[in-house]
Structures are given as C-alpha cells and as structure tokens.
Design a protein around this motif. Structure first.
Motif, mmCIF file in Angstrom:
data_model
loop_
_atom_site.group_PDB
_atom_site.id
_atom_site.type_symbol
_atom_site.label_atom_id
_atom_site.label_comp_id
_atom_site.label_asym_id
_atom_site.label_seq_id
_atom_site.Cartn_x
_atom_site.Cartn_y
_atom_site.Cartn_z
ATOM 1 N N LYS A 34 -9.070 69.175 93.877
ATOM 2 C CA LYS A 34 -8.319 70.160 94.663
ATOM 3 C C LYS A 34 -8.083 69.679 96.086
ATOM 4 N N ASN A 35 -8.841 68.699 96.524
ATOM 5 C CA ASN A 35 -8.678 68.185 97.887
ATOM 6 C C ASN A 35 -7.311 67.539 98.118
ATOM 7 N N PHE A 36 -6.616 67.159 97.051
ATOM 8 C CA PHE A 36 -5.274 66.588 97.220
ATOM 9 C C PHE A 36 -4.294 67.627 97.753
ATOM 10 N N LEU A 37 -4.619 68.905 97.622
ATOM 11 C CA LEU A 37 -3.747 69.954 98.155
ATOM 12 C C LEU A 37 -3.711 69.927 99.679
ATOM 13 N N TRP A 38 -4.753 69.385 100.304
ATOM 14 C CA TRP A 38 -4.726 69.221 101.761
ATOM 15 C C TRP A 38 -3.612 68.268 102.173
ATOM 16 N N PHE A 39 -3.340 67.282 101.350
ATOM 17 C CA PHE A 39 -2.255 66.351 101.657
ATOM 18 C C PHE A 39 -0.908 67.066 101.605
ATOM 19 N N THR A 40 -0.749 67.973 100.645
ATOM 20 C CA THR A 40 0.467 68.775 100.568
ATOM 21 C C THR A 40 0.629 69.595 101.842
ATOM 22 N N ALA A 41 -0.450 70.205 102.299
ATOM 23 C CA ALA A 41 -0.412 70.994 103.532
ATOM 24 C C ALA A 41 -0.075 70.116 104.737
ATOM 25 N N PHE A 42 -0.617 68.904 104.784
ATOM 26 C CA PHE A 42 -0.323 67.988 105.889
ATOM 27 C C PHE A 42 1.165 67.635 105.929
ATOM 28 N N VAL A 43 1.742 67.323 104.777
ATOM 29 C CA VAL A 43 3.165 66.976 104.719
ATOM 30 C C VAL A 43 4.006 68.165 105.180
ATOM 31 N N GLY A 44 3.675 69.354 104.691
ATOM 32 C CA GLY A 44 4.416 70.547 105.095
ATOM 33 C C GLY A 44 4.310 70.820 106.587
ATOM 34 N N ALA A 45 3.110 70.688 107.134
ATOM 35 C CA ALA A 45 2.908 70.906 108.563
ATOM 36 C C ALA A 45 3.675 69.880 109.394
ATOM 37 N N ASN A 46 3.694 68.633 108.945
ATOM 38 C CA ASN A 46 4.423 67.599 109.674
ATOM 39 C C ASN A 46 5.924 67.862 109.635
ATOM 40 N N LEU A 47 6.446 68.276 108.489
ATOM 41 C CA LEU A 47 7.866 68.617 108.401
ATOM 42 C C LEU A 47 8.186 69.796 109.316
ATOM 43 N N PHE A 48 7.318 70.789 109.336
ATOM 44 C CA PHE A 48 7.515 71.974 110.169
ATOM 45 C C PHE A 48 7.547 71.608 111.653
ATOM 46 N N GLN A 49 6.538 70.860 112.114
ATOM 47 C CA GLN A 49 6.502 70.507 113.530
ATOM 48 C C GLN A 49 7.640 69.577 113.911
ATOM 49 N N SER A 50 8.042 68.675 113.012
ATOM 50 C CA SER A 50 9.132 67.750 113.358
ATOM 51 C C SER A 50 10.460 68.478 113.491
ATOM 52 N N GLY A 51 10.588 69.645 112.839
ATOM 53 C CA GLY A 51 11.794 70.449 113.009
ATOM 54 C C GLY A 51 11.942 70.966 114.427
ATOM 55 N N PHE A 52 10.824 71.182 115.109
ATOM 56 C CA PHE A 52 10.846 71.673 116.482
ATOM 57 C C PHE A 52 10.774 70.549 117.506
ATOM 58 N N THR A 53 9.932 69.556 117.245
ATOM 59 C CA THR A 53 9.682 68.511 118.242
ATOM 60 C C THR A 53 10.549 67.281 118.055
ATOM 61 N N ARG A 54 11.152 67.142 116.880
ATOM 62 C CA ARG A 54 11.937 65.959 116.516
ATOM 63 C C ARG A 54 11.090 64.682 116.536
ATOM 64 N N PHE A 55 9.768 64.815 116.412
ATOM 65 C CA PHE A 55 8.862 63.672 116.325
ATOM 66 C C PHE A 55 8.416 63.519 114.878
#
Length: 74
Positions: A34-55
């Motif tokens: 189940k720990n692989f789901l943390w990777f899914t959360a990381f990808v989603g969080a990175n996509l979310f923040q990059s939408g605002f910061t463009r980083f």
C-alpha cells in the motif's frame, strides 16, 4: 512524431500514477504494498503545485535533454 515537453510531462505523470496504483491497490494482480499509493499522492501534489508555481522538475530535465516546448497556438 515530435513530442513536446508538455506531452512528455502528461505521459510520465499518467504512467507513474497507473503503475503506482497497480502496485498499491490490493485488488491488483501486481500488488506489492500500500505504500506505493504515497507515490501516487506525490505525483498528484507535484502536478497541483506546478499548476500554480510553474515549477516542474521533469520539465527542467526534459529541456536539458533537448525536448522542445510547444509552439504557441495562433
């Protein structure tokens, strides 16, 4: 076929989400932990923040490898 930075980011993100879900969901034949789901959360969080910061670290790496940006629509 010449893919742009934006297309590569979408392909990588989609692939990583699908792979991590396949490895992290108990009903999957590829289930590992189940720990692989943390990777899914990381990808989603990175996509979310990059939408605002463009980083986006993947965009930076792709540009260093010579992948071109999309031409602006006219």
């Amino acid at each position: 076929m010449n893919l742009t930075v934006n297309q590569f980011v979408r392909i990588f993100a989609g692939a990583f989400v699908l792979i991590s879900l396949a490895l992290g969901v108990e009903g999957s034949p590829l289930f590992a932990s189940k720990n692989f789901l943390w990777f899914t959360a990381f990808v989603g969080a990175n996509l979310f923040q990059s939408g605002f910061t463009r980083f986006c670290p993947l965009e930076i790496a792709l540009r260093k490898f010579g992948v071109k940006d999309a031409v602006a629509c006219r």
